[in-house]
Write an enzyme that holds these catalytic residues in place. Structure first.
Site, PDB file in Angstrom:
ATOM      1  CG  HIS A  43    -100.373  -8.167  52.597  1.00 18.65           C
ATOM      2  ND1 HIS A  43     -99.996  -9.321  52.418  1.00 18.65           N
ATOM      3  CD2 HIS A  43    -101.159  -7.889  52.291  1.00 18.65           C
ATOM      4  CE1 HIS A  43    -101.103  -8.912  51.421  1.00 18.65           C
ATOM      5  NE2 HIS A  43    -101.401  -8.502  50.991  1.00 18.65           N
ATOM      6  CD  GLU A  46    -104.845  -7.045  53.135  1.00 22.82           C
ATOM      7  OE1 GLU A  46    -104.949  -6.645  52.217  1.00 22.82           O
ATOM      8  OE2 GLU A  46    -104.035  -7.233  53.393  1.00 22.82           O
TER       9      GLU A  46
END
Ligand code: PGA
Length: 267
Positions: free
Chosen positions: A100, A172
């Protein structure tokens, strides 16, 4: 060419929320109560490590997957503060989020780290959700494709084609995470198609067509349908909106609608 239908996945990344296990349990129960039969849309939630076992008990018998937000690549040993893939599996996890941007940019995690974790996760039969995405400066400098290609190559090094359909990619864009400023559906589709083309180069078109690619970054009930309606957007990794059961359920409903449209279009 006929479109390959990939089962949509909506994953909620709870990050360092909520503060207590009781609140986490309530949120999980509210999601469970509203999700209905999840056969058409796969759903997973990613609570904090300390809440995983409790939420696993809550989810018992439900089709909702349980994801961890990170893990270490070593199986055991002197790694203070770390959690292994086997521990996650023992805690009931089905998925694990890897790389992430809050770990890449906040904590210095590298593609090589993500790659070691990927192989450890697959060996433990966890479904890795590998995150990639460019910063605002990288997008403005027109480096989005280079950045995403490099992250993909490094993070997926050594991945064999037969295991690839068991890996989920999450695109993302860093500038869209937690900012309320989502990528436009066109921007998302463009990068998702690029990711699939890169996967196709490495793994072959048939395998690449089976890999689920999520979009993440300010996905909300009011933009979900348009984003999820894009041909190569197979689901969403949802941060802020996953902390409100009603919002998360509305995004799942949008995924259901988008999937029905795609099925109709593929006929
Ligand atoms: P956001 O977070 O939905 O709050 O932008 C997404 C993520 O970090 O996965």
């Amino acid at each position: 060419m006929a479109q390959t239908l990939r089962p949509p996945l909506i994953a909620g990344n709870w990050k360092m929320n909520p503060a207590t296990a009781d609140e986490a349990e309530t949120l999980a129960k509210d999601v469970m109560a509203g999700v209905g039969p999840a056969a058409d849309v796969h759903v997973a939630i990613a609570p904090a490590f300390v809440h995983l076992q409790r939420i696993d008990l809550v989810l018992d018998g439900s089709p909702i997957g349980l994801a961890a937000q990170n893990m270490h690549w070593m199986p055991s040993g002197a790694y203070t503060g770390e959690i292994s893939a086997a521990m996650l599996q023992d805690a009931g996890c089905t998925h694990v989020i890897l790389g992430h941007s809050e770990r890449r940019h906040g904590l210095g995690e590298t593609d090589a780290d993500v790659n070691r974790k990927l192989h450890a996760a697959l060996a433990a039969k966890l479904i890795p959700i590998v995150c990639v995405g460019e910063t605002r400066a990288e997008r403005e400098a027109d480096h989005t494709r280079d950045v995403v290609a490099t992250q993909l190559e490094g993070s997926l090094a050594g991945l064999e084609a037969d295991l690839a359909p068991g890996v989920v990619i999450a695109y993302e864009p860093v500038w869209a995470i937690g900012t309320g400023l989502n990528a436009t559906p066109e921007q998302a589709q463009e990068v998702h198609a690029f990711i699939r083309a890169k996967l196709s180069e490495r793994l072959g078109a048939a395998t690449a067509a089976r890999v689920v690619v999520l979009y993440g970054g300010s996905v909300k009930p009011d933009n979900a349908l348009e984003l999820l309606g894009q041909a190569d957007v197979d689901g969403a990794l949802v941060g802020g909106a996953s902390l409100k059961a009603a919002d998360f359920l509305a995004i799942i409903a949008a995924a259901r609608t988008a999937a029905a449209h795609k099925r109709g279009a593929a006929r």
